[in-house]
Design a protein around this motif. Sequence first.
Motif: not given
Length: 539
Positions: A394-422
């Motif tokens: 990311p080359r600016d602050r807003f994009n740094a925040l956007l990317g970081f939040g999406y990384a946290l979201l990615y982890q949450n969705v991945l965890q839910a997918i694995l918990a469901v067994g997909l």
Amino acid sequence: MALHALAYCERLFYLEEVEEIRVADASVYAGRTLHEEIRQDEEERAGEQVSLELSSEHLGLVGRFDSLRHHDGALIPYEHKRGKPRRDGKTPSAWPSDALQVTAYGMLLEEATGQTVREGRVRYHGENITVRVPLDELARKAVLNAVDRARELRASSDRPPVSANDRLCIRCSLAPVCLPEEERLASDPSWEPIRLFPPDRETKTIHVTRHGATVSRAGDTLRVATGKEDVREFPVHDVGAVILHGYPQITTQALHFCARNEIGVHWLSAGGRYVTGIASGTGTVQRRLRQYKALSDESTCLDIARKLVMAKVENLLRYILRATREEGRDIPEIASAIEVLRQSLKRAAHAENLNSLRGHEGVTGRAYFGALSSLIRKDVPESMRFNGRNRRPPRDRFNALLGFGYALLYQNVLQAILAVGLEPSLGFFHTPRSSAHPLVLDVMELFRLPLWDIVLLGSVNRMQWDAEADFQVTKNHVWLSDAGRKKAIELFEKRLEETWKHPVVSYSLSYARLVELEVRLLEKEWSGRPGLFARMRLR
Ligand code: SF4
């Protein structure tokens, strides 16, 4: 136990014995405690360790019964239950599932001892009543039929339908996984589902952000140490995931401990990118086979992807309209985005293939990001404004925040997918172009806006960020500082705890649980009742 589950509900048997999903709720723990107490009593009575496990290849059964008594020279197996007996009129009797179980123990006992067993007994501790179960021909035939049916179900890759008796589901520990009420709603829109799905997550996520911190195991707890003075311990039952940001250490013992207790461990780079993770889900062959079969079919993928894109576009449209309710719709970027989103909504509904759907989604994304800067208040300083999407790095602050939040979201969705067994690498919309799992990227499309974009825009408009202290700025990239990362994590975790009323199932649940619910509804698109996935809409 398996026969007991089969007599209770065929779907319960299938979920537990074939798909190997086991959920230990409070009543399951209480049942285990009762059985343990009975076992200890038996050992005290006998003055030695007693094993009451028997097996028979001929019958196809293995069983460990609670206790055994001799009455007038006859052997009688006992089964103990916490609940109350069945009552037809005033006479108490055993529930069919309990009768089946104790009959099976009697048959095992007969085969092991060569002695005829004429009855079994079930002790219902809820009323302190013992009822007799005669081991007659009818009862024995029921056990043999049940074993045959169990074998048939084991060989099948189709999950049986939900029980016709919805009262059974209220006491079923697997209701949060089975989602019987939601399936009834999917087949009958007038059905008013009662909530059997938990409203909130029962565990927390530990974020370890300090460089030099160490995560280790101490008995039944995870210990996070950032120095001799700063040590915190988390009991295993309170932890759902550990996220290591940057370069904290985790010991091998802690990794084993997490894997055994189904605690996900995830690594994010210092720049806020999701690197990798381990999370033991309850995935089994059947679920993945069903997923593979369904998602190998282009028309199934198109059907599900269309629902996803329609949900995403409609939510973006609703959000922009809501955010500009009082003013702003005459700003050219906003007006143009609204028009593009409206058109995309119509076109996506008739897209004939995945590529055309991807095209509509791409146009939508560009229009939305084009309008995003106009949703930021005018008095927000230039350093915190958004001037177009950029990433890696990311080359600016807003994009740094956007990317970081999406990384946290990615982890949450991945965890839910694995918990469901997909299987996360097998998606229906995104193509596998990066190391990111396509199914995670697919499901994320539902949540980017409600779980992070809205939160981030709100925090920027409230001027919650310190452009100096919260960021590390170099010539080529902008990353979050420790302070900034902490702030972003707090905002994200707080959002996960917030509750939201799902417009279709009509009950409220936290965003954290909503992610899991949507993944479970997604699985129903190809196993069970389709029709409820991606119907969540912002108000
Ligand atoms: S929730 Fe109902 S349908 Fe589902 S397994 Fe349990 S009893 Fe059967």
